[in-house]
Design an enzyme around this catalytic site. Structure first.
Site, PDB file in Angstrom:
ATOM      1  CG  HIS A   1     -29.365  20.347 -18.299  1.00 56.61           C
ATOM      2  ND1 HIS A   1     -30.088  19.238 -18.688  1.00 56.61           N
ATOM      3  CD2 HIS A   1     -28.852  20.872 -19.446  1.00 56.61           C
ATOM      4  CE1 HIS A   1     -30.017  19.093 -20.002  1.00 56.61           C
ATOM      5  NE2 HIS A   1     -29.267  20.066 -20.482  1.00 56.61           N
TER       6      HIS A   1
ATOM      7  CB  SER B   1     -28.104  18.723 -23.101  1.00 58.08           C
ATOM      8  OG  SER B   1     -29.199  19.586 -23.222  1.00 58.08           O
TER       9      SER B   1
ATOM     10  CG  ASP C   1     -32.022  18.200 -16.284  1.00 59.74           C
ATOM     11  OD1 ASP C   1     -32.120  19.422 -16.476  1.00 59.74           O
ATOM     12  OD2 ASP C   1     -31.672  17.395 -17.175  1.00 59.74           O
TER      13      ASP C   1
END
Length: 553
Positions: free
Chosen positions: A477, A207, A439
């Protein structure tokens, strides 16, 4: 220090009679050596970017035992070092860091952990790496030193998490500067502690941490030997505008409540689940699904919309799944952010968490941000503090072109979109890039676009010599692909650090394909290189990776 933490103890023990070589003596020596690091200064000249000097604020030997992260495997004995890097502007907080050095068997290599969100909390380097099973040996147990940072600011109660960006030095630290500064400070502490600097330094992030990993490969290729970048928020400025646009559309009647997200999820599965050869609650063949499913089939024909979508809701989905055009180019010529994926909408940490939220988006933000989608909460805060530089700015009015100069400046320092990794490749660097196709925190298509730009810039053959790009199909995610109907998670754990280390140290390219597993190891599935997806052969064990082939869509 006189010698390496444990090396000193072992050498001292070796010179004593056998009866005196008690483990307690070696342990006491290691503890003393570790504690002696406290108060040590690191001159500013040892840090490659302009900054103040650094100092070790605390050092203590931690015995082997349970991990401080609940549910993770136990840790070996290690020396825990806390430190600060002083700013140039006295109004800016120091950059805090934590370094952990194995008390025995340091392999000479170090892993820098990336951050998450807007950072603001100290990354300790004691958690498992994102793709690793909680039961896997921690990098410390494998001989690696680990370290992380808060990137130069700390979140404070009652203060919005983006507020630090109003200070230019704090902003620069967050965008790119804190990570090599901490790398240099950690390398110097390792030299003090062991008598040698690390032979290899890896960056491992997901991320925001994935963005950081690509950023250091692009800006600081001489400092890093290998990088794992998972679900990176590469085109950061575009992502914040994209999330803000989604909130704007939902405030205008397009908001989809959680119950209808499940309706959308189930309808998508009915049309697409079998397109990868297996109905398992996961859509692996997204390109085929985009052709097979038309969200307009969910349009209400009248009456209650408890199981159908209104015109405004369908229009929101169509727009949100389409690119967000800026009206101007940003860094490296990018002029749009790709749209959201299809599939996995009702998964945990899926569309409800990131896109629609438990309640419709509001501004000013409610006291409890958990009632809002994260893209709205993160995105409009980024717009207000990073671009408008005005906490009271109403994000409902936002257009990128209204802040053209600020957007260009921010994109030049924050966006990790430069496809020229030639210096990183030339010095032997290795890159593993990974995206998750369901995601909703950021668009996986941003990663595929970057990969294509990398191959266009350097050539496909050259890129294959130092980089790999994998797609984890159906995963959210955080890297979990869940069959919502059963609650069962598909295989998702894989040792990317081991694959990276073997590639850097021994020249062994990652296996074709890599194999993911469940926590108990009873189910496996291939992790395919882009653009392939795992297609079931129709007859083998559905829990065995060998029953799937990686095929192009």
């Amino acid at each position: 220090m006189r010698q390496a933490l444990i090396v000193t103890a072992l050498l001292a023990a070796a010179s004593l009679p056998a009866a005196s070589q008690a483990p307690a003596q070696a342990q006491a020596q290691a503890q003393a050596d570790c504690a002696s690091l406290a108060g040590r200064a690191i001159p500013a000249a040892s840090i490659g970017l302009p900054s103040g000097g650094a100092r070790v604020t605390e050092a203590r030997a931690v015995p082997a035992g349970p991990s401080p992260v609940q549910g993770n495997a136990a840790l070996p004995a290690y020396c825990q070092v806390l430190g600060d890097i002083a700013p140039l502007d006295p109004a800016v907080p120091p950059i805090a860091f934590q370094l952990n050095i194995p008390s025995e068997g340091w392999n000479g290599r170090a892993v820098q952990y990336g951050g998450g969100g807007f950072n603001g909390v100290l990354v300790t380097g004691l958690a498992q790496l994102r793709e690793s099973s909680p039961d896997d040996p921690h990098p410390l147990a494998r001989g690696f030193a680990t370290f992380g940072t808060d990137s130069g600011h700390r979140n404070q109660p009652g203060v919005e998490i983006q507020a630090f960006a109003l200070n230019e030095e704090a902003l620069e630290n967050f965008t790119h500067a804190a990570y090599p500064k901490v790398r240099d400070a950690a390398a110097e502490v390792l030299r003090m502690a062991t008598g040698r600097a690390p032979s290899r330094v890896y960056y491992y992030g997901s991320s925001e941490g994935g963005r950081e990993g690509l950023m250091v490969a692009q800006r600081y290729p001489d400092r890093y030997d290998g990088i794992v970048s998972s679900v990176p928020v590469i085109n950061w400025v575009g992502l914040q505008g994209f999330g803000t646009r989604g909130g704007q559309l939902q405030r205008d009647g397009g908001w989809i409540p959680p119950g209808l997200v499940r309706v959308l999820h189930d309808a998508t599965l009915r049309a697409c689940d079998g397109l990868d050869g297996l109905e398992d609650g996961i859509i692996a063949n997204q390109p085929a699904c985009a052709r097979a499913f038309d969200v307009r089939t969910l349009l209400c024909g009248g009456g209650s919309n408890s199981d159908c979508l209104t015109v405004a809701q369908v229009a929101f989905l169509a727009t949100h799944r389409s690119p967000f055009a800026y009206g101007m180019p940003l860094a490296n010529g990018l002029a749009e952010y790709p749209g959201a994926p299809i599939g996995g909408e009702a998964q945990p940490d899926g569309m409800i968490a990131w896109t629609t939220g438990p309640q419709a988006p509001r501004f000013p933000l409610p006291a409890d941000p958990a009632t809002q989608s994260r893209q709205w909460y993160y995105g409009n805060g980024a717009i207000r503090y990073f671009l408008a530089r005005d906490p009271a700015y109403d994000p409902a009015r936002f257009r990128v072109t209204d802040f053209a100069d600020a957007a260009r400046r921010l994109s030049a320092t924050m966006d990790a979109t430069d496809p020229d990794l030639s210096r990183f490749a030339q010095r032997g660097g290795r890159l593993i890039l990974k995206e998750h196709t369901a995601d909703y925190a950021q668009s996986p298509a941003a990663g595929t676009a970057y990969w294509e730009s990398l191959r266009s810039r350097l050539g496909g053959g050259a890129v294959d010599g130092f980089a790999r790009f994998y797609l984890h199909h159906g995963a959210n995610h955080t890297g979990v692909a869940t069959n919502v109907a059963t609650g069962v998670a598909l295989p998702g754990y894989v040792d990317l650090l081991g694959a990276l280390d073997a590639w850097v140290e021994r020249g062994e390219a990652p296996a074709e394909p890599l194999v993911q597993a469940t926590r108990d190891g009873r189910a496996t599935r291939p992790l395919c290189r882009y653009p392939a997806f795992p297609r079931y052969d129709g007859q083998g064990d559905v829990n065995a990776a060998e029953s799937f082939a990686c095929v192009a869509p």
